[in-house]
Design an enzyme around this catalytic site. Structure first.
Site, PDB file in Angstrom:
ATOM      1  N   SER A 220       0.890  -1.082  -0.013  1.00 29.86           N
ATOM      2  CA  SER A 220      -0.054   0.031  -0.022  1.00 29.86           C
ATOM      3  C   SER A 220       0.868   1.353   0.222  1.00 29.86           C
ATOM      4  CB  SER A 220      -0.825   0.156   1.212  1.00 29.86           C
ATOM      5  OG  SER A 220      -0.231  -0.157   2.470  1.00 29.86           O
ATOM      6  N   GLY A 222      -0.375   4.497   0.354  1.00 28.58           N
ATOM      7  CA  GLY A 222      -1.147   5.695   0.919  1.00 28.58           C
ATOM      8  C   GLY A 222      -1.856   6.256  -0.172  1.00 28.58           C
ATOM      9  N   ASP A 252      -5.618  -2.782   6.593  1.00 27.80           N
ATOM     10  CA  ASP A 252      -6.223  -4.062   7.020  1.00 27.80           C
ATOM     11  C   ASP A 252      -7.389  -4.364   6.373  1.00 27.80           C
ATOM     12  OD1 ASP A 252      -4.357  -3.874   9.464  1.00 27.80           O
ATOM     13  OD2 ASP A 252      -5.610  -2.391  10.527  1.00 27.80           O
TER      14      ASP A 252
END
Length: 313
Positions: A220, A222, A252
């Site tokens: 990931s 952001g 998550d």
């Protein structure tokens, strides 16, 4: 069936404020209390989308009892393990533009006997599981190879292990050949020693994790989206957030969405991005339900290595 392990669960209090100013008296616009911890959040996201999972949760003290009460109220299928120390509490300060300042307690040490008990509970819970998710920070004094040992144990039994952690625990786990790791941009840089300034840097860092043993890397980035490296393919995708509320738990939700969609290829990648984006638009660490998820907003494109990543992403 997906089993999640959270060695360092928490009570997560999110306070929405107008702006953060050091030394000032700041009045809260809203506040909420959620059960927290990365594995806990994965189970909460799966439950919100009617995907079966079981959470293994060590707990202690008044905070731990409150955590278990909150999880029970949400209907989480869980196996709780009493420990001697109190469960930690975390605080997140959320500003209107989506900036979140987190203050996380370190958690309480687990004794070798307590750690052995947790491991046995995970082994029992994972008997018919397709995936074991080992995620989150380690409590003080817990050996950094604890997730690596789980990878070796379950891998030998044909159970896939997904790891979402950081630092030495991530480095040790990668060497144990997990089926999946889900680092963020900061964790990619930390574990590889690279400065992740462009999409090309992120892809190269993810390749290094695959070279070291991880079979799939879902990273990931952001506000810049995410990359997926699996088999001999690289996917890059992003999904805009109209009104960001909180980034807590977004990673998550991304992992939960990927697993829920079968953890293979572009379709699972789209699901991961859609779940993560939905989580960013929700307050606190609330997990998205089907009505929050907008798959059509996800854009999967060719990966341009020269694409610069935004500061703080």
């Amino acid at each position: 069936m997906i089993v999640t392990l959270t060695l360092n669960p928490s009570l997560d209090r999110t306070i929405e404020i107008g702006s953060l100013s050091r030394g000032a008296v700041i009045r809260a616009a809203a506040t909420r209390l959620d059960p927290g911890g990365k594995g806990v959040n994965v189970s909460r996201a799966l439950l919100a989308n009617r995907i079966r999972s079981r959470a293994v949760v060590p707990f202690g003290g008044d905070e731990g009892r409150q955590l278990v009460s909150l999880l029970s109220a949400e209907g989480i299928d869980m196996v709780t393990v009493p420990v001697s120390g109190p469960t930690r509490s975390n605080v997140a300060l959320a500003e209107p533009d989506g900036t979140v300042t987190k203050i996380n307690e370190p958690g309480t040490a687990l004794s070798p006997a307590e750690l052995d008990t947790v491991a046995e509970v995970v082994l029992s819970a994972a008997g018919s599981a397709d995936w074991v998710v080992a995620s989150g920070s380690l409590p003080p004094e817990v050996p950094s190879d604890v997730y690596a040992r789980l990878c070796r144990r379950f891998g030998g039994a044909g159970i896939n292990v997904a790891v979402d952690t950081s630092g030495p625990a991530l480095a040790a786990a990668v060497a144990a050949s997990p089926a999946l790791v889900k680092p963020n941009r900061e964790e990619l840089g930390e574990v590889t020693g690279m400065a992740i300034m462009s999409l090309g840097d992120a892809i190269e860092a993810a390749r290094r994790l695959r070279d070291r043993g991880a079979r799939t890397v879902l990273a990931s980035l952001g506000p810049d989206g995410a990359v997926l490296l699996q088999d001999d393919r690289v996917w890059y995708g992003e999904c805009p957030v109209a009104e960001p509320r909180s980034t807590v738990g977004a990673g998550d939700a991304m992992l939960a969405g990927f697993l829920a969609a079968g953890a293979r290829g572009e379709a699972a990648f789209v699901e991961a991005l859609a779940w993560a984006t939905a989580a960013v638009g929700l307050p606190g660490s609330r997990m998205p339900s089907p009505g929050d998820i907008r798959r059509d907003d996800v854009r999967v494109t060719g990966a341009d290595p020269a694409l610069p990543l935004r500061s703080g992403g």
